[in-house]
Design an enzyme around this catalytic site. Structure first.
Site, PDB file in Angstrom:
ATOM      1  N   GLY A 146     -17.056   5.855  -2.877  1.00 24.73           N
ATOM      2  CA  GLY A 146     -15.898   6.270  -1.873  1.00 24.73           C
ATOM      3  C   GLY A 146     -15.860   5.409  -0.955  1.00 24.73           C
ATOM      4  O   GLY A 146     -15.174   5.733   0.117  1.00 24.73           O
TER       5      GLY A 146
ATOM      6  N   GLU B  78      -6.801  10.335 -14.377  1.00 28.96           N
ATOM      7  CA  GLU B  78      -6.832  10.706 -12.729  1.00 28.96           C
ATOM      8  C   GLU B  78      -5.998  11.670 -12.373  1.00 28.96           C
ATOM      9  O   GLU B  78      -6.218  12.973 -11.609  1.00 28.96           O
ATOM     10  CB  GLU B  78      -6.459   9.380 -11.913  1.00 28.96           C
ATOM     11  CG  GLU B  78      -7.097   9.126 -10.639  1.00 28.96           C
ATOM     12  CD  GLU B  78      -8.525   8.933 -10.624  1.00 28.96           C
ATOM     13  OE1 GLU B  78      -9.159   9.896  -9.876  1.00 28.96           O
ATOM     14  OE2 GLU B  78      -9.070   7.996 -11.072  1.00 28.96           O
TER      15      GLU B  78
ATOM     16  N   GLU C 257       0.869  -1.226   0.060  1.00 28.05           N
ATOM     17  CA  GLU C 257       0.068   0.020  -0.078  1.00 28.05           C
ATOM     18  C   GLU C 257       1.001   1.218  -0.032  1.00 28.05           C
ATOM     19  O   GLU C 257       1.931   1.251   0.562  1.00 28.05           O
ATOM     20  CB  GLU C 257      -0.999  -0.004   1.347  1.00 28.05           C
ATOM     21  CG  GLU C 257      -2.223   0.607   1.001  1.00 28.05           C
ATOM     22  CD  GLU C 257      -3.033  -0.290  -0.115  1.00 28.05           C
ATOM     23  OE1 GLU C 257      -3.222   0.048  -1.132  1.00 28.05           O
ATOM     24  OE2 GLU C 257      -3.787  -1.248   0.432  1.00 28.05           O
ATOM     25  N   HIS C 258       0.524   2.252  -0.800  1.00 30.37           N
ATOM     26  CA  HIS C 258       1.238   3.413  -0.845  1.00 30.37           C
ATOM     27  C   HIS C 258       2.651   2.914  -1.617  1.00 30.37           C
ATOM     28  O   HIS C 258       3.510   4.001  -1.197  1.00 30.37           O
ATOM     29  CB  HIS C 258       1.294   4.293   0.388  1.00 30.37           C
ATOM     30  CG  HIS C 258      -0.092   4.928   0.509  1.00 30.37           C
ATOM     31  ND1 HIS C 258      -0.439   6.099  -0.157  1.00 30.37           N
ATOM     32  CD2 HIS C 258      -0.988   4.607   1.448  1.00 30.37           C
ATOM     33  CE1 HIS C 258      -1.895   6.285   0.386  1.00 30.37           C
ATOM     34  NE2 HIS C 258      -2.202   5.423   1.146  1.00 30.37           N
TER      35      HIS C 258
ATOM     36  N   ASP D 252      -4.463   0.786  -9.238  1.00 31.39           N
ATOM     37  CA  ASP D 252      -6.113   0.744  -9.321  1.00 31.39           C
ATOM     38  C   ASP D 252      -6.560   0.124 -10.768  1.00 31.39           C
ATOM     39  O   ASP D 252      -7.132  -0.612 -11.003  1.00 31.39           O
ATOM     40  CB  ASP D 252      -7.023   1.813  -8.736  1.00 31.39           C
ATOM     41  CG  ASP D 252      -6.654   2.122  -7.661  1.00 31.39           C
ATOM     42  OD1 ASP D 252      -5.861   1.379  -6.584  1.00 31.39           O
ATOM     43  OD2 ASP D 252      -6.756   3.200  -7.184  1.00 31.39           O
TER      44      ASP D 252
ATOM     45  N   TYR E 247      -3.753  12.444   0.501  1.00 29.79           N
ATOM     46  CA  TYR E 247      -2.992  11.424  -0.524  1.00 29.79           C
ATOM     47  C   TYR E 247      -1.898  12.124  -1.135  1.00 29.79           C
ATOM     48  O   TYR E 247      -0.823  11.768  -1.094  1.00 29.79           O
ATOM     49  CB  TYR E 247      -3.981  10.945  -1.548  1.00 29.79           C
ATOM     50  CG  TYR E 247      -3.233  10.163  -2.562  1.00 29.79           C
ATOM     51  CD1 TYR E 247      -3.205   8.620  -2.249  1.00 29.79           C
ATOM     52  CD2 TYR E 247      -2.768  10.394  -3.704  1.00 29.79           C
ATOM     53  CE1 TYR E 247      -3.047   7.555  -2.915  1.00 29.79           C
ATOM     54  CE2 TYR E 247      -2.285   9.434  -4.436  1.00 29.79           C
ATOM     55  CZ  TYR E 247      -2.393   8.059  -4.016  1.00 29.79           C
ATOM     56  OH  TYR E 247      -1.608   7.135  -5.020  1.00 29.79           O
TER      57      TYR E 247
END
Ligand code: GLA
Length: 390
Positions: free
Chosen positions: A125, A163, A34-35, A175, A225
């Site tokens: 969301g 995005e 993640e990240h 994603d 983010y």
């Protein structure tokens, strides 16, 4: 009535004619990593079986008439083919407009209007990538309807470009990649630096993956983010003074430990530590999964959450309550937040015969601690974006 029949009827009601073709793009969960995507590291996501449907027909005009069953009150939103600029009031259709504009700017011919009805099953969301799902369902629809000679990987990149440049969120490629390239019952190990990837069968034997929704809405664009991303870029800038690297994902533990003293700011140091060790954990997790060491796989998932909580600071009370309560339940291999964080969803790997009790117990604690309900769904791993053929 099944989903597709229902969509056919709805299309007829809204546009007064039959639909020609049907397309689908899933949502995604990330098992670990993640990240790390925008830090040039590895991710390990999979596509899930619920997602976004798009039903379409050409309309002999120069405009796209767009309707979403999730935003009924907004009605049909008309968009001129030659006027695809971002407009806040165009709401959710900006993701669709962005894809049309992006593909046109890459030289693909999209020159006829269409009526399109959308229906999303992914809670909006919730951090399961409803926006990337909308981008990719639009991508495969445009490819199909205009016979575009474009690879899925290019649709994935187009989605990320939308995005980043059109919506204004500096997200990585995870994603769109998971949603475009997903494969039934497999997770994807993706090296975000090179885009090399491989599929890994997710064989969890007697275990389910449970998605736990905090029901705390997260707005990626409004969140911290972009700030996290900037903090990691700052860490990289500092380390580059002495190291010949292009991303934090290139660092092994030894090198990071040797050079981390260069980063004086404690917050920046914590962010970099997460990015480096999360990447290492992700590669390690795939090895354990392949060996069938599910216990170790689960432990790495827990460590990921701890790092996201303490070092990356993107969890929050809701996600922590879910993950930490999950850890205490019987038959749980591991649990962590998934996606960007700041609300959204967590996942837990839970013994099949302990699932009901798990949902009951975690649900009760969550309601008591947070004051409203969490939702629970069993995740099935499905295919990436595609046309639905009959
Ligand atoms: C969001 C972004 C992804 C990724 C995750 C965190 O889902 O869209 O690119 O950065 O957050 O891993």
């Amino acid at each position: 009535m099944n989903t597709v029949d229902n969509l056919k009827n709805q299309f007829k009601n809204i546009f007064n004619k039959g639909a020609e073709r049907f397309f689908f793009a899933p949502g995604r969960i990330n098992l670990i990593g993640e990240h790390t995507d925008y830090n040039g590291g590895h991710v390990f996501p999979c596509a899930i079986t619920f997602g976004t449907y798009a039903v379409v027909s050409f309309n002999n005009s120069n405009k796209f008439s767009l309707y979403s069953m999730n935003f009924e009150k907004l009605g049909v939103i008309d968009v001129e083919i030659d006027n695809l600029e971002y407009r806040k009031e165009d709401n959710w259709t900006n993701y669709v407009k962005g894809m049309i504009k992006q593909l046109r700017s890459e030289g693909y011919t999209i020159d006829k209007g269409m009526d399109i009805l959308f229906y999303g099953e992914i809670p909006n969301g919730a951090g399961l990538s409803s926006s990337a799902s909308l981008e990719l369902v639009s991508g495969v629809l445009l490819k199909g309807m205009f016979n575009l000679d474009v690879d899925v990987i290019d649709l994935v990149k187009a989605g990320q470009a939308v995005e980043n440049n059109y919506i204004g969120v500096n997200s990585g490629i995870m994603d769109q990649f998971a949603i475009g390239m997903g494969k039934k019952d497999c997770a994807i190990l993706l090296d975000c630096n090179t885009l090399k990837y491989s599929y890994a069968p997710v064989k969890l034997d007697d275990y389910n993956i449970i998605i736990m929704n905090t029901n705390k809405r997260r707005e990626l664009a409004d969140s911290k983010y972009n700030e996290r991303r900037a903090e990691c870029e700052e860490a990289l800038r500092i380390l580059k003074k002495e190291l010949d690297i292009n991303s934090l994902g290139e660092l092994d533990a030894e090198t990071f430990e040797k050079y981390k003293h260069l980063i004086k700011d404690e917050t920046i140091l914590k962010r970099a530590k997460h990015a480096v060790y999360e990447n290492i954990r992700t590669i390690h997790a795939l090895e354990e999964l392949n060996k069938g060491n599910l216990e170790k796989f689960g432990k790495l998932i827990n460590e990921s959450h701890v790092s996201l909580k303490n070092d990356y600071e993107v969890t929050g009370k809701e996600l922590d309550t879910l993950a930490e309560t999950a850890w205490k339940q019987e038959g749980v291999l591991g649990a962590r937040m998934t996606g960007a964080g700041f609300g959204g969803c967590a996942i837990a790997i839970v013994k099949k015969d302990a699932t009901d009790k798990f949902i009951k117990n975690v649900g009760e604690v969550y309601l008591k601690e947070i004051g409203y309900n969490a939702d629970f769904y069993i995740a099935n791993i499905g295919d990436g974006a595609k046309e639905i053929l009959f």
